[in-house]
Design an enzyme around this catalytic site. Structure first.
Site, mmCIF file in Angstrom:
data_model
loop_
_atom_site.group_PDB
_atom_site.id
_atom_site.type_symbol
_atom_site.label_atom_id
_atom_site.label_comp_id
_atom_site.label_asym_id
_atom_site.label_seq_id
_atom_site.Cartn_x
_atom_site.Cartn_y
_atom_site.Cartn_z
ATOM 1 N N GLU A 3 0.890 -1.150 0.000
ATOM 2 C CA GLU A 3 0.000 0.000 0.000
ATOM 3 C C GLU A 3 0.937 1.211 0.000
ATOM 4 O OE1 GLU A 3 -3.608 -0.060 2.337
ATOM 5 O OE2 GLU A 3 -3.794 -2.215 2.171
ATOM 6 N N LYS A 51 0.546 4.610 -4.716
ATOM 7 C CA LYS A 51 1.215 3.320 -4.857
ATOM 8 C C LYS A 51 2.200 3.307 -6.024
ATOM 9 C CE LYS A 51 -3.004 1.293 -3.076
ATOM 10 N NZ LYS A 51 -4.241 0.599 -3.441
#
Length: 262
Positions: A3, A51
């Site tokens: 993440e 990301k």
DNA sequence: TACTCATGAGCAA
DNA sequence: TGCTCCTGAGTAG
């Protein structure tokens, strides 16, 4: 564990280890043909938005990397290790090698393509913004949508860097039901989601793991204790003792507490 | 050894 | 919504 916090950590590591240095770049697996374009170039800096990580070798020479669900980085000190398995790309200076496996994206782009990608990305809680414009952008986007907040948080155009774990945990901490439409959220709730994202992702950058329980923010208690609801379906809620629910939403596992998140 | 699963996202229908 | 791609770890048999 890709993440946003992971990607920012890696970008930081690239700046520390490789910033300003000429890199040797190759693709043992052979699926990163653009390696030759950046091999022997000096890395100006690494940056991260959500990301996505960008390695800037020049104005029109940027390597864009997205780990996707399986992507992983490994850093090695000393002599470069023998290649094991599928190594998409290797970045090396004397004494340090970084190996990249399984990314969804690993491509060289120019400034125009970089602008296109950047424009699509929503505000990133990990990118400092003293004036608060990033929060306003996030809030405006959520408020105008009838889509469930549980889905909006996974949309990288709404907020970048949040994935399945943080989505579940942030909504639990704010006591918001994931099915609530974005437009139904109160300003106070939007503020709570944003501020909590900023705090939790920063904790994630420090520890390298996603810890979301206040009592453990300073120290990793281990996998089983880190979170409130993620991967705890059928187990009693740590607050109200109701069983944590697992649903499939847009093909992804969505965890929440039906007691705390009415 | 074979199968399942995962922290993501683009695309077609 | 469902399919697809990427890779490795964990588990069942």
């Amino acid at each position: 564990m890709p993440e946003g916090h992971t990607v920012h950590r890696i970008a930081n590591e690239f700046n520390e280890l490789f910033g300003g240095k000429v890199l040797r770049v190759d693709s043992p697996q052979g699926r990163f043909a653009d390696a030759r374009l950046v091999n022997g170039q000096k890395l100006i800096r690494a940056s991260a938005v959500g990301k996505q990580m960008f390695l800037h070798f020049g104005e029109d020479l940027v390597l864009r990397i997205h780990l996707g669900i399986y992507g992983k980085w490994q850093f090695h000190r000393g002599v470069a290790p023998e290649v094991i398995g599928q190594v998409r790309a290797r970045f090396a200076i004397k004494g340090i090698t970084a190996e990249l496996r399984g990314p969804t994206v690993c491509e060289v782009i120019d400034s125009t393509a970089l602008a296109v990608v950047s424009k699509r990305l929503g505000p990133d809680p990990l990118n400092p913004d003293p004036v608060g414009a990033e929060f306003e952008r996030f809030a405006a986007r959520v408020k105008k949508s009838s889509t469930a907040i549980g889905l909006l948080l996974m949309n990288q155009e709404v907020i970048s860097g949040i994935g399945n774990v943080y989505r579940a945990e942030i909504l639990f901490r704010a006591r918001i039901n994931p099915h609530l439409p974005g437009a139904a959220l109160k300003p106070k709730q939007l503020r709570a989601i944003w501020d909590d994202s900023v705090m939790l992702l920063n904790v994630g950058v420090v520890h390298g793991v996603m810890i979301t329980r206040d009592e453990f923010l300073a120290e990793d208690p281990g996998k089983a204790e880190r979170n409130w609801v993620y991967k705890r379906e059928g187990q009693p809620c740590r607050k109200c003792r109701k069983k944590i629910v697992l649903e499939i939403a847009a093909g992804r596992k969505l965890y929440f507490c039906p007691g705390c998140q009415r």
